[in-house]
Design an enzyme around this catalytic site. Structure first.
Site, PDB file in Angstrom:
ATOM      1  N   GLY A   1       1.063  -1.192   0.129  1.00 22.67           N
ATOM      2  CA  GLY A   1      -0.038  -0.043   0.192  1.00 22.67           C
ATOM      3  C   GLY A   1       0.949   1.352   0.107  1.00 22.67           C
ATOM      4  O   GLY A   1       2.275   1.229   0.029  1.00 22.67           O
TER       5      GLY A   1
ATOM      6  N   CYS B   1      11.718  -1.140   3.674  1.00 20.33           N
ATOM      7  CA  CYS B   1      10.867  -1.184   2.763  1.00 20.33           C
ATOM      8  C   CYS B   1       9.743  -0.212   3.354  1.00 20.33           C
ATOM      9  O   CYS B   1      10.032   0.932   3.226  1.00 20.33           O
ATOM     10  CB  CYS B   1      10.313  -2.566   2.287  1.00 20.33           C
ATOM     11  SG  CYS B   1       9.581  -2.481   0.832  1.00 20.33           S
ATOM     12  N   LEU B   2       8.601  -0.488   3.510  1.00 22.25           N
ATOM     13  CA  LEU B   2       7.408   0.319   4.059  1.00 22.25           C
ATOM     14  C   LEU B   2       7.711   1.062   5.206  1.00 22.25           C
ATOM     15  O   LEU B   2       7.650   2.437   5.537  1.00 22.25           O
ATOM     16  CB  LEU B   2       6.289  -0.457   4.269  1.00 22.25           C
ATOM     17  CG  LEU B   2       4.871   0.259   4.521  1.00 22.25           C
ATOM     18  CD1 LEU B   2       4.731   1.498   3.749  1.00 22.25           C
ATOM     19  CD2 LEU B   2       3.800  -0.402   4.901  1.00 22.25           C
TER      20      LEU B   2
ATOM     21  N   GLN C   1       9.950   4.179   4.464  1.00 20.03           N
ATOM     22  CA  GLN C   1       9.136   5.243   3.946  1.00 20.03           C
ATOM     23  C   GLN C   1       8.429   6.093   4.965  1.00 20.03           C
ATOM     24  O   GLN C   1       8.252   7.173   5.036  1.00 20.03           O
ATOM     25  CB  GLN C   1       8.134   4.667   2.753  1.00 20.03           C
ATOM     26  CG  GLN C   1       8.651   3.974   1.714  1.00 20.03           C
ATOM     27  CD  GLN C   1       7.888   3.031   0.933  1.00 20.03           C
ATOM     28  OE1 GLN C   1       6.680   2.900   1.081  1.00 20.03           O
ATOM     29  NE2 GLN C   1       8.330   2.334  -0.105  1.00 20.03           N
TER      30      GLN C   1
ATOM     31  N   ASN D   1      11.580  -5.047  -3.472  1.00 19.19           N
ATOM     32  CA  ASN D   1      10.177  -4.975  -3.767  1.00 19.19           C
ATOM     33  C   ASN D   1       9.543  -3.815  -3.350  1.00 19.19           C
ATOM     34  O   ASN D   1       8.876  -3.646  -2.086  1.00 19.19           O
ATOM     35  CB  ASN D   1       9.453  -6.266  -3.155  1.00 19.19           C
ATOM     36  CG  ASN D   1       7.827  -6.451  -3.208  1.00 19.19           C
ATOM     37  OD1 ASN D   1       7.474  -5.513  -3.920  1.00 19.19           O
ATOM     38  ND2 ASN D   1       7.348  -7.183  -2.421  1.00 19.19           N
TER      39      ASN D   1
ATOM     40  N   PHE E   1       6.699   2.372  -4.134  1.00 24.25           N
ATOM     41  CA  PHE E   1       6.639   3.593  -3.760  1.00 24.25           C
ATOM     42  C   PHE E   1       8.196   4.020  -3.008  1.00 24.25           C
ATOM     43  O   PHE E   1       8.960   3.141  -2.808  1.00 24.25           O
ATOM     44  CB  PHE E   1       5.639   4.012  -2.490  1.00 24.25           C
ATOM     45  CG  PHE E   1       4.350   3.777  -2.883  1.00 24.25           C
ATOM     46  CD1 PHE E   1       3.409   5.213  -2.978  1.00 24.25           C
ATOM     47  CD2 PHE E   1       3.592   2.799  -2.697  1.00 24.25           C
ATOM     48  CE1 PHE E   1       2.251   4.855  -3.243  1.00 24.25           C
ATOM     49  CE2 PHE E   1       2.280   2.674  -3.253  1.00 24.25           C
ATOM     50  CZ  PHE E   1       1.504   3.769  -3.404  1.00 24.25           C
TER      51      PHE E   1
ATOM     52  N   HIS F   1      15.446  -5.211   0.947  1.00 22.12           N
ATOM     53  CA  HIS F   1      15.116  -6.375   1.738  1.00 22.12           C
ATOM     54  C   HIS F   1      16.368  -7.072   2.403  1.00 22.12           C
ATOM     55  O   HIS F   1      16.732  -7.983   1.568  1.00 22.12           O
ATOM     56  CB  HIS F   1      14.102  -7.388   1.224  1.00 22.12           C
ATOM     57  CG  HIS F   1      12.900  -6.720   1.168  1.00 22.12           C
ATOM     58  ND1 HIS F   1      11.888  -7.213   2.165  1.00 22.12           N
ATOM     59  CD2 HIS F   1      12.240  -5.832   0.308  1.00 22.12           C
ATOM     60  CE1 HIS F   1      10.669  -6.328   1.720  1.00 22.12           C
ATOM     61  NE2 HIS F   1      10.843  -5.850   0.745  1.00 22.12           N
TER      62      HIS F   1
ATOM     63  N   GLU G   1      16.805  -9.106   4.570  1.00 19.48           N
ATOM     64  CA  GLU G   1      16.446 -10.574   4.849  1.00 19.48           C
ATOM     65  C   GLU G   1      16.750 -11.666   3.769  1.00 19.48           C
ATOM     66  O   GLU G   1      16.616 -12.859   3.987  1.00 19.48           O
ATOM     67  CB  GLU G   1      15.129 -10.862   5.407  1.00 19.48           C
ATOM     68  CG  GLU G   1      14.075 -10.818   4.707  1.00 19.48           C
ATOM     69  CD  GLU G   1      13.645  -9.505   3.971  1.00 19.48           C
ATOM     70  OE1 GLU G   1      12.651  -9.484   2.983  1.00 19.48           O
ATOM     71  OE2 GLU G   1      14.208  -8.652   4.450  1.00 19.48           O
TER      72      GLU G   1
END
Length: 372
Positions: free
Chosen positions: A231, A257-258, A261, A299, A302, A343, A345
């Site tokens: 999202g 990642c998210l 942001q 991945n 945004f 990422h 991981e």
């Protein structure tokens, strides 16, 4: 198991482009934002990554399903992608560790897909036109009817989706006697992140996405982790506020990642919808601090606005994408907080960036010594 090989299917893009192929997985109709992943392996990890929730995945690797499905390789409890587009769809597989074929897996997980598509042509089209919505159907081949259904699919921009993939209740991961504790805000976390914490003797408590900082703080964590997820980050006021409160408390914080942001947004840095995003396991990133290159797993659709960071006195850039110079890592000045867009991981992907978990552990250890 469905005799999918004789059933036709259709892929319709938002710009009106139509591809004809064969049904894969469950017979039905599905829609979402179409994107592509350039990884040559790790399809099961991609299917089960919550960051892909609501998206139709195009795999550029020619063969999907050829090594079957192994339950231990799932990154969450279920299939997260909205649909699959691939070239060669292999029901027969050759691997001792596999539990089932991809067809059985998709039917059990209610996943609709389409195969026998010229994915090279499709990916070139998406790269030129940018991210857009699409619909797959193996039950309706009427293009005009599918256009009507596709028109009702919302754009990914502005969508808050983490609350749809987060855990319903808190849970623990690892050894409760471990010397360090991390509070994890689950916005769509991958299991391998938790495995990396456990491997470093860190005990994790995973909290639902909308958990307050006060509730997490009551557990007595040594640090806070903000996970990946799906999202638009700008639509997540609740998480932005939580990150701000963690920063105000001056606790060690790591975002992926998210989470990256959201750390930017918490410091007044805007985010943006990317033209295509980055999805694959071979993205080169420069670590500016160490002056070295990492090959990374990515991945995301945004990103953070580079100009905002360059004009900010709150954060500094630590990592940059060598393909397009987008921002891949930041740290907050005067705080024990940092994040990366990719990422570390690495499931799937190279292990070049796993040192970031070690850096976070060192921050927690240092903070514990000062507090003690």
């Amino acid at each position: 198991m469905t005799n999918y090989s004789k059933l036709p299917a259709i892929l319709l893009l938002e710009d009106g482009t139509v591809y004809h192929g064969k049904a894969a997985g469950k017979i039905g109709t599905t829609a979402g934002e179409i994107c592509f992943n350039t990884g040559t392996t790790g399809y099961q990890e991609i299917f089960t990554d919550p960051s892909y929730y609501g998206q139709i995945m195009v795999t550029t690797n020619a063969h999907i399903g050829n090594y079957g499905i192994a339950s231990e390789e799932s990154e969450s409890g279920k299939i997260q992608i909205a649909g699959l587009v691939c070239k060669n769809y292999s029901v027969n597989y050759s691997r001792k560790l596999a539990d089932s074929s991809i067809q059985t897996y998709f039917e059990d997980g209610n996943l609709v897909g389409i195969s026998d598509i010229d994915t090279r042509s499709l990916v070139r089209h998406i790269r030129n036109k940018g991210a857009m919505n699409a619909i797959i159907s193996s039950e309706t081949l009427d293009v005009e009817e599918l256009k009507k259904q596709l028109a009702n699919v919302p754009s990914m921009a502005g969508l808050e989706l983490s609350s749809k993939v987060t855990t319903e209740n808190p849970y623990y991961y690892g050894n409760e006697d471990a010397p360090l504790r991390v509070a994890v805000l689950d916005l769509g976390i991958k299991k391998n992140i938790l495995r990396n914490f456990d491997a470093r003797k860190v005990y994790a408590k995973v909290f639902p996405a909308k958990t307050s900082f006060a509730e997490m703080e009551a557990w007595g964590a040594d640090g806070y982790f903000i996970s990946n997820g799906p999202g638009d980050p700008a639509a997540m006021d609740y998480a932005i506020q939580t990150v701000r409160e963690i920063l105000e408390a001056d606790k060690p914080l790591f975002g992926i990642c998210l989470g990256h942001q959201l750390l930017a947004l918490a410091n007044g840095i805007r985010t943006r919808k990317m033209f295509n995003g980055h999805r694959g396991i071979n993205h080169p990133v420069k670590n500016i601090i160490a002056n070295r290159c990492e090959i990374t797993s990515q991945n995301h659709g945004f990103g953070v606005v580079a100009d905002d960071i360059k004009q900010s006195d709150k954060v500094e850039i630590t990592h940059v994408n060598l393909n397009d110079e987008s921002i891949e890592g930041i740290r907050v000045n005067g705080k024990k907080a940092f994040s990366v867009q990719y990422h570390p991981e690495s499931s799937p992907g190279p292990h070049d960036s796993r040192y970031l978990f070690d850096e976070f552990v060192r921050l927690m250890e240092q903070d514990e010594l000062v507090a003690g």
